[in-house]
Design an enzyme around this catalytic site. Structure first.
Site, PDB file in Angstrom:
ATOM      1  N   ASP A 183       0.790  -1.222   0.000  1.00 16.74           N
ATOM      2  CA  ASP A 183       0.000   0.000   0.000  1.00 16.74           C
ATOM      3  C   ASP A 183       0.832   1.287   0.000  1.00 16.74           C
ATOM      4  O   ASP A 183       0.273   2.378   0.085  1.00 16.74           O
ATOM      5  CB  ASP A 183      -0.945   0.024   1.192  1.00 16.74           C
ATOM      6  CG  ASP A 183      -0.219  -0.083   2.524  1.00 16.74           C
ATOM      7  OD1 ASP A 183       0.971  -0.459   2.530  1.00 16.74           O
ATOM      8  OD2 ASP A 183      -0.848   0.205   3.569  1.00 16.74           O
ATOM      9  N   GLY A 213      13.952  11.596 -23.220  1.00 13.80           N
ATOM     10  CA  GLY A 213      14.187  11.344 -24.636  1.00 13.80           C
ATOM     11  C   GLY A 213      15.014  10.109 -24.894  1.00 13.80           C
ATOM     12  O   GLY A 213      14.534   8.987 -24.845  1.00 13.80           O
ATOM     13  N   GLY A 214      16.303  10.317 -25.208  1.00 15.52           N
ATOM     14  CA  GLY A 214      17.128   9.208 -25.653  1.00 15.52           C
ATOM     15  C   GLY A 214      16.898   8.937 -27.124  1.00 15.52           C
ATOM     16  O   GLY A 214      16.075   9.572 -27.786  1.00 15.52           O
ATOM     17  N   TRP A 215      17.635   7.991 -27.658  1.00 12.88           N
ATOM     18  CA  TRP A 215      17.555   7.704 -29.089  1.00 12.88           C
ATOM     19  C   TRP A 215      16.135   7.343 -29.524  1.00 12.88           C
ATOM     20  O   TRP A 215      15.623   7.864 -30.518  1.00 12.88           O
ATOM     21  CB  TRP A 215      18.520   6.571 -29.448  1.00 12.88           C
ATOM     22  CG  TRP A 215      18.526   6.224 -30.904  1.00 12.88           C
ATOM     23  CD1 TRP A 215      17.912   5.176 -31.511  1.00 12.88           C
ATOM     24  CD2 TRP A 215      19.159   6.976 -31.943  1.00 12.88           C
ATOM     25  NE1 TRP A 215      18.133   5.206 -32.870  1.00 12.88           N
ATOM     26  CE2 TRP A 215      18.894   6.300 -33.163  1.00 12.88           C
ATOM     27  CE3 TRP A 215      19.926   8.142 -31.963  1.00 12.88           C
ATOM     28  CZ2 TRP A 215      19.374   6.754 -34.387  1.00 12.88           C
ATOM     29  CZ3 TRP A 215      20.408   8.593 -33.187  1.00 12.88           C
ATOM     30  CH2 TRP A 215      20.126   7.902 -34.372  1.00 12.88           C
ATOM     31  N   GLU A 275      17.646  13.772 -29.296  1.00 13.49           N
ATOM     32  CA  GLU A 275      18.562  13.304 -30.338  1.00 13.49           C
ATOM     33  C   GLU A 275      17.870  13.259 -31.697  1.00 13.49           C
ATOM     34  O   GLU A 275      17.237  12.280 -32.022  1.00 13.49           O
ATOM     35  CB  GLU A 275      19.093  11.929 -29.963  1.00 13.49           C
ATOM     36  CG  GLU A 275      19.792  11.904 -28.610  1.00 13.49           C
ATOM     37  CD  GLU A 275      20.312  10.535 -28.229  1.00 13.49           C
ATOM     38  OE1 GLU A 275      20.644   9.729 -29.137  1.00 13.49           O
ATOM     39  OE2 GLU A 275      20.390  10.249 -27.030  1.00 13.49           O
ATOM     40  N   TYR A 286      31.275   8.498 -27.402  1.00 16.48           N
ATOM     41  CA  TYR A 286      31.219   7.107 -27.854  1.00 16.48           C
ATOM     42  C   TYR A 286      30.318   7.013 -29.072  1.00 16.48           C
ATOM     43  O   TYR A 286      29.717   8.004 -29.502  1.00 16.48           O
ATOM     44  CB  TYR A 286      30.696   6.200 -26.731  1.00 16.48           C
ATOM     45  CG  TYR A 286      29.582   6.792 -25.903  1.00 16.48           C
ATOM     46  CD1 TYR A 286      28.276   6.850 -26.373  1.00 16.48           C
ATOM     47  CD2 TYR A 286      29.834   7.305 -24.643  1.00 16.48           C
ATOM     48  CE1 TYR A 286      27.245   7.386 -25.629  1.00 16.48           C
ATOM     49  CE2 TYR A 286      28.809   7.858 -23.870  1.00 16.48           C
ATOM     50  CZ  TYR A 286      27.519   7.901 -24.369  1.00 16.48           C
ATOM     51  OH  TYR A 286      26.512   8.437 -23.621  1.00 16.48           O
ATOM     52  N   ASP A 287      30.253   5.804 -29.651  1.00 21.94           N
ATOM     53  CA  ASP A 287      29.508   5.574 -30.896  1.00 21.94           C
ATOM     54  C   ASP A 287      30.041   6.427 -32.044  1.00 21.94           C
ATOM     55  O   ASP A 287      29.295   6.813 -32.937  1.00 21.94           O
ATOM     56  CB  ASP A 287      28.008   5.837 -30.721  1.00 21.94           C
ATOM     57  CG  ASP A 287      27.318   4.776 -29.893  1.00 21.94           C
ATOM     58  OD1 ASP A 287      27.978   3.767 -29.579  1.00 21.94           O
ATOM     59  OD2 ASP A 287      26.146   4.942 -29.550  1.00 21.94           O
ATOM     60  N   TRP A 344      27.746   5.756 -19.852  1.00 23.77           N
ATOM     61  CA  TRP A 344      26.632   4.920 -20.303  1.00 23.77           C
ATOM     62  C   TRP A 344      27.145   3.497 -20.350  1.00 23.77           C
ATOM     63  O   TRP A 344      28.047   3.193 -21.115  1.00 23.77           O
ATOM     64  CB  TRP A 344      26.148   5.318 -21.696  1.00 23.77           C
ATOM     65  CG  TRP A 344      24.994   4.430 -22.082  1.00 23.77           C
ATOM     66  CD1 TRP A 344      25.066   3.176 -22.633  1.00 23.77           C
ATOM     67  CD2 TRP A 344      23.601   4.706 -21.899  1.00 23.77           C
ATOM     68  NE1 TRP A 344      23.818   2.651 -22.800  1.00 23.77           N
ATOM     69  CE2 TRP A 344      22.901   3.574 -22.359  1.00 23.77           C
ATOM     70  CE3 TRP A 344      22.884   5.782 -21.388  1.00 23.77           C
ATOM     71  CZ2 TRP A 344      21.508   3.498 -22.333  1.00 23.77           C
ATOM     72  CZ3 TRP A 344      21.508   5.709 -21.373  1.00 23.77           C
ATOM     73  CH2 TRP A 344      20.830   4.578 -21.839  1.00 23.77           C
TER      74      TRP A 344
END
Length: 445
Positions: A122, A149-151, A207, A284-285, A423
């Site tokens: 509860d 958001g995010g990708w 993004e 990154y990426d 990340w």
């Protein structure tokens, strides 16, 4: 529903002294800082906690306490909050769109709770949000931000930011949901103020304004202007609510890209930096496993290619102060298989993404560490570039390990940057090896 994918546009360790030899002198680009080892400077250490990591990975908020990471972090960014087609922050139980069960409805037992007490049926707040509240109580000074958001969930950002009226309504909805904590009723969970005090601010992860992101994400030429105005609206409303609560402030941050074309298309750097507490730089990426050739994904330096140093310079040239730039670091790797051409495997053709635990071509550091220790893979390092990769003759993984992260934290200290972002926290080892490397590096140890 994860970190930015620069490579979808269709597109290491070295000693600190060696890296410094290839870096600009401190202060040459306006990024100098007197802060150094022993200076007492407080660096940001921002880790993303993924909503969905509590399922297959079984990574709970309590694990951040158990592995020591919570005591080393300054900020946790909770990934992610979604934006509706009507331009509002929302949550619920909508597959692929929202997960109120993970956020605040799921009960945790004593073994998985930060305070060692099982949730009751509860109580109005359970799930990840309640655990984050408990984590903050145990670690005073730790801040939690909701990342919007995010990708995958930037789909409706452009519409939400389109007009003064839409911006005002959007920001009001986000503050009501996450800062005031008024959650939709879900059985006994939720209600007015149920999540009050969980979040200390908002992280904007659009993004990308003004340029392409995920396939269903809308973008417009006027996004650059509208993003600037959206940041101003968030700052204005957050400050007003802070005053009403007799609180110093609520923080406002953003995740921002590497590619100069994306920066120029969507970010009025000088103006937004006045309203943002800091920005988390994409680190990154730079290349991803969907590309036909193997490549580095997170090099500190790289001639004629994306790099962390290039990202820092791009933002500083456009007016961003060094102390508001937080360097993004990957706790995962990008991988290719069917690699031919011999040598160390880098820059060679590949047949496709490498098989992996959760998604082809994407693997957590904790799994890559086991590959490195297995003897089947050789660890290669570009000492000038500040990056590392694994190669077994057929499969290649580019990733950051503690040696690479020590080089990057040295760069942060030398160039007077604001700190480091990661990340994501669930990809670290059970004892928080990468988090520890970053913490020690920023302390100059």
């Amino acid at each position: 529903m994860r970190r930015s994918m620069l490579g979808r546009l269709a597109v290491a360790a070295c000693s600190l002294s060696l890296l410094t030899a290839f870096a600009p002198a401190a202060g040459a680009d306006g990024g100098a800082s007197a802060a150094g080892p022993g200076s007492g400077r407080a660096y940001k250490k921002v880790g993303y906690f993924t909503q969905w990591g509590v399922y297959g990975r079984d990574f709970q908020v309590q694990d951040l306490d158990a592995n020591g990471s919570a005591g080393k972090l300054t900020h946790i960014n909770y990934a992610f909050g979604n934006v509706s087609a009507e331009g509002r922050c929302f949550t619920g139980n909508v597959p692929g769109e929202a997960d109120a069960w993970a956020d605040y409805a799921r009960p945790l037992d004593a073994a998985n709770s930060v305070d060692g007490v099982a949730d009751t049926w509860d109580q109005p707040l359970a799930g990840n949000f309640n655990q984050l509240r408990e984590l903050k109580a145990k670690h005073p000074g730790l801040k939690v931000l909701i990342s919007l958001g995010g990708w995958s969930w930037s789909t409706h950002f452009s519409d939400a930011a389109l007009t003064p009226a839409s911006r005002k309504a959007f920001v009001e909805s986000c503050i009501d949901l996450y800062i005031k904590g008024t959650l939709p009723q879900d059985g006994t969970r939720g209600g007015a103020g149920a999540a009050a005090g969980v979040f200390d601010g908002i992280d904007l992860d659009w993004e990308w304004p003004g340029s392409a992101g995920d396939t269903d994400t809308k973008y417009r030429p006027e996004d650059k202007r509208n993003f600037t105005e959206l940041v101003r609206e968030f700052r204005t409303q957050l400050d007003a609510y802070a005053r009403s609560q007799k609180r110093a402030k609520y923080e406002l941050t953003a995740f921002v890209p590497t590619a100069p074309a994306k920066i120029d298309a969507g970010f009025d750097v000088r103006r937004i930096m006045r309203d943002l507490d800091f920005v988390n730089l994409q680190g990154y990426d730079f290349h991803v496993s969907g590309e036909p050739r193997t490549a580095q994904q997170s090099a500190l330096y790289a001639r004629g290619d994306f790099s962390v140093h290039g990202t820092v310079e791009a933002w500083q040239r456009r007016g961003a102060p060094a102390h508001k730039l937080v360097m993004g670091m990957p706790f995962y790797g990008q991988g290719w298989t069917g690699v031919s051409g011999g040598g160390d495997g880098l820059g060679q053709p590949a047949t496709g993404p490498a098989p992996a635990t959760w998604a082809a071509g994407y693997e957590d550091y904790k799994a890559l560490k086991k590959l490195a220790e297995s003897g089947a893979y050789q660890v290669h390092r570009d000492r000038r570039g500040g990056h590392a990769w694994l190669f077994d003759g057929t499969t290649l993984w580019t990733y950051d390990d503690p040696q690479v992260l020590r080089a990057k934290t040295g760069y942060i200290r030398e160039h007077g940057l604001g700190g480091a972002m990661f990340w994501s926290l669930d990809a670290d080892t059970a004892d928080g090896e990468l988090m520890t490397a970053v913490d020690r590096g920023l302390r100059g140890r």
